[in-house]
Motif scaffolding. Structure first.
Motif, PDB file in Angstrom:
ATOM      1  N   TYR A  30     -31.602  49.461  50.245  1.00  0.00           N
ATOM      2  CA  TYR A  30     -30.937  50.773  50.307  1.00  0.00           C
ATOM      3  C   TYR A  30     -31.942  51.881  50.604  1.00  0.00           C
ATOM      4  CZ  TYR A  30     -26.910  48.455  48.231  1.00  0.00           C
ATOM      5  OH  TYR A  30     -25.865  47.609  47.974  1.00  0.00           O
ATOM      6  N   ALA A  31     -33.138  51.769  50.041  1.00  0.00           N
ATOM      7  CA  ALA A  31     -34.192  52.761  50.324  1.00  0.00           C
ATOM      8  C   ALA A  31     -34.576  52.713  51.798  1.00  0.00           C
ATOM      9  CB  ALA A  31     -35.414  52.510  49.441  1.00  0.00           C
ATOM     10  N   ALA A  32     -34.691  51.511  52.353  1.00  0.00           N
ATOM     11  CA  ALA A  32     -35.016  51.372  53.775  1.00  0.00           C
ATOM     12  C   ALA A  32     -33.898  51.951  54.638  1.00  0.00           C
ATOM     13  CB  ALA A  32     -35.244  49.899  54.116  1.00  0.00           C
ATOM     14  N   ALA A  33     -32.651  51.658  54.257  1.00  0.00           N
ATOM     15  CA  ALA A  33     -31.503  52.205  54.994  1.00  0.00           C
ATOM     16  C   ALA A  33     -31.496  53.733  54.907  1.00  0.00           C
ATOM     17  CB  ALA A  33     -30.201  51.625  54.442  1.00  0.00           C
ATOM     18  N   LEU A  34     -31.822  54.259  53.733  1.00  0.00           N
ATOM     19  CA  LEU A  34     -31.865  55.710  53.533  1.00  0.00           C
ATOM     20  C   LEU A  34     -32.898  56.358  54.448  1.00  0.00           C
ATOM     21  CD1 LEU A  34     -31.096  58.276  51.941  1.00  0.00           C
ATOM     22  CD2 LEU A  34     -32.801  57.617  50.241  1.00  0.00           C
ATOM     23  N   VAL A  35     -34.081  55.764  54.555  1.00  0.00           N
ATOM     24  CA  VAL A  35     -35.131  56.312  55.429  1.00  0.00           C
ATOM     25  C   VAL A  35     -34.663  56.328  56.878  1.00  0.00           C
ATOM     26  CG1 VAL A  35     -37.445  55.881  56.355  1.00  0.00           C
ATOM     27  CG2 VAL A  35     -37.039  55.708  53.885  1.00  0.00           C
ATOM     28  N   VAL A  36     -34.063  55.227  57.328  1.00  0.00           N
ATOM     29  CA  VAL A  36     -33.584  55.158  58.716  1.00  0.00           C
ATOM     30  C   VAL A  36     -32.452  56.158  58.939  1.00  0.00           C
ATOM     31  CG1 VAL A  36     -32.466  53.677  60.443  1.00  0.00           C
ATOM     32  CG2 VAL A  36     -34.339  52.780  59.049  1.00  0.00           C
ATOM     33  N   PHE A  37     -31.555  56.292  57.957  1.00  0.00           N
ATOM     34  CA  PHE A  37     -30.444  57.239  58.094  1.00  0.00           C
ATOM     35  C   PHE A  37     -30.967  58.673  58.187  1.00  0.00           C
ATOM     36  CE2 PHE A  37     -27.081  60.036  56.664  1.00  0.00           C
ATOM     37  CZ  PHE A  37     -26.012  59.596  57.422  1.00  0.00           C
ATOM     38  N   ILE A  38     -31.935  59.023  57.342  1.00  0.00           N
ATOM     39  CA  ILE A  38     -32.496  60.377  57.385  1.00  0.00           C
ATOM     40  C   ILE A  38     -33.173  60.628  58.730  1.00  0.00           C
ATOM     41  CG2 ILE A  38     -34.291  61.876  56.410  1.00  0.00           C
ATOM     42  CD1 ILE A  38     -33.535  60.711  53.647  1.00  0.00           C
ATOM     43  N   LEU A  39     -33.933  59.651  59.216  1.00  0.00           N
ATOM     44  CA  LEU A  39     -34.575  59.789  60.524  1.00  0.00           C
ATOM     45  C   LEU A  39     -33.525  59.983  61.621  1.00  0.00           C
ATOM     46  CD1 LEU A  39     -37.100  59.773  62.282  1.00  0.00           C
ATOM     47  CD2 LEU A  39     -36.950  57.274  62.355  1.00  0.00           C
ATOM     48  N   ALA A  40     -32.470  59.179  61.587  1.00  0.00           N
ATOM     49  CA  ALA A  40     -31.401  59.313  62.590  1.00  0.00           C
ATOM     50  C   ALA A  40     -30.720  60.681  62.474  1.00  0.00           C
ATOM     51  CB  ALA A  40     -30.380  58.192  62.408  1.00  0.00           C
TER      52      ALA A  40
END
Length: 194
Positions: A30-40
């Protein structure tokens, strides 16, 4: 293919990566997904700002930007539905998709007359509200696994309710902005077909 459009394409590429990170279970996914979502999400901020400041607004960008936004938020709602067993998320996604289909249909009708409909203020507001609610939900999903979080009485329940409330605020804004688009472009419903 200018810089803003490249950033929008990057958001399109990041979207399936984000969804995969959400649904594939591994430590801190979820932390990895959060980082990618914020970048996107940041690419959405940057592409519009750069396009306006440098005079690089194109019809491709006006078309691609809302499409990339829809793909990203839909992926997030699907990921949340996969993770959280809550019927209200099904209704949330249903309303979001109906709005997106309606707005896309009206945009296509306008496009036949050569009119490209850019995102309105309310359309941008709903995107921001959706992204904030998704970021909060992903943060909650990650930190609820930690012992310190679980030891605070009722904190998990409060955060779960807050995540759903924020998601529904984003959904309401989505529906309102959809109604605004359809009303603004209602003339395309009145025209007779050739």
């Amino acid at each position: 293919m200018n810089l803003p459009n490249k950033l929008t394409l990057l958001r399109c590429i990041l979207t399936p990566i984000f969804l995969a990170l959400m649904v594939i279970n591994f430590p801190h996914h979820y932390a990895a997904a959060l980082v990618v979502f914020i970048l996107a999400s940041l690419t959405d901020l940057w592409d519009g700002k750069i396009a306006r400041e440098r005079g690089l607004v194109t019809n491709l960008g006006k078309f691609l930007d809302p499409l990339a936004d829809k793909a990203l938020t839909t992926a997030a709602y699907l990921g949340l539905m996969h993770v959280i067993s809550n019927r209200s998320l099904v209704w949330a996604l249903f309303l979001v998709l109906v709005r997106e289909f309606a707005v896309t249909s009206v945009r296509l009708m306008a496009a036949k007359d050569g009119v490209v409909v850019a995102a309105s203020f309310f359309g941008k507001l709903k995107t921001v509200l959706q992204m904030v609610s998704i970021i909060f939900s992903l943060t909650y999903l990650e930190i609820k696994r930690y012992t310190f979080f679980c030891d605070i009485p009722h904190l998990k329940d409060i955060c779960a309710v807050a995540a759903l409330v924020l998601l529904w605020i984003g959904v309401v804004a989505t529906v309102v902005s959809g109604i605004q688009y359809v009303w603004q472009l209602r003339k395309y419903f009145k025209e007779t077909a050739d």
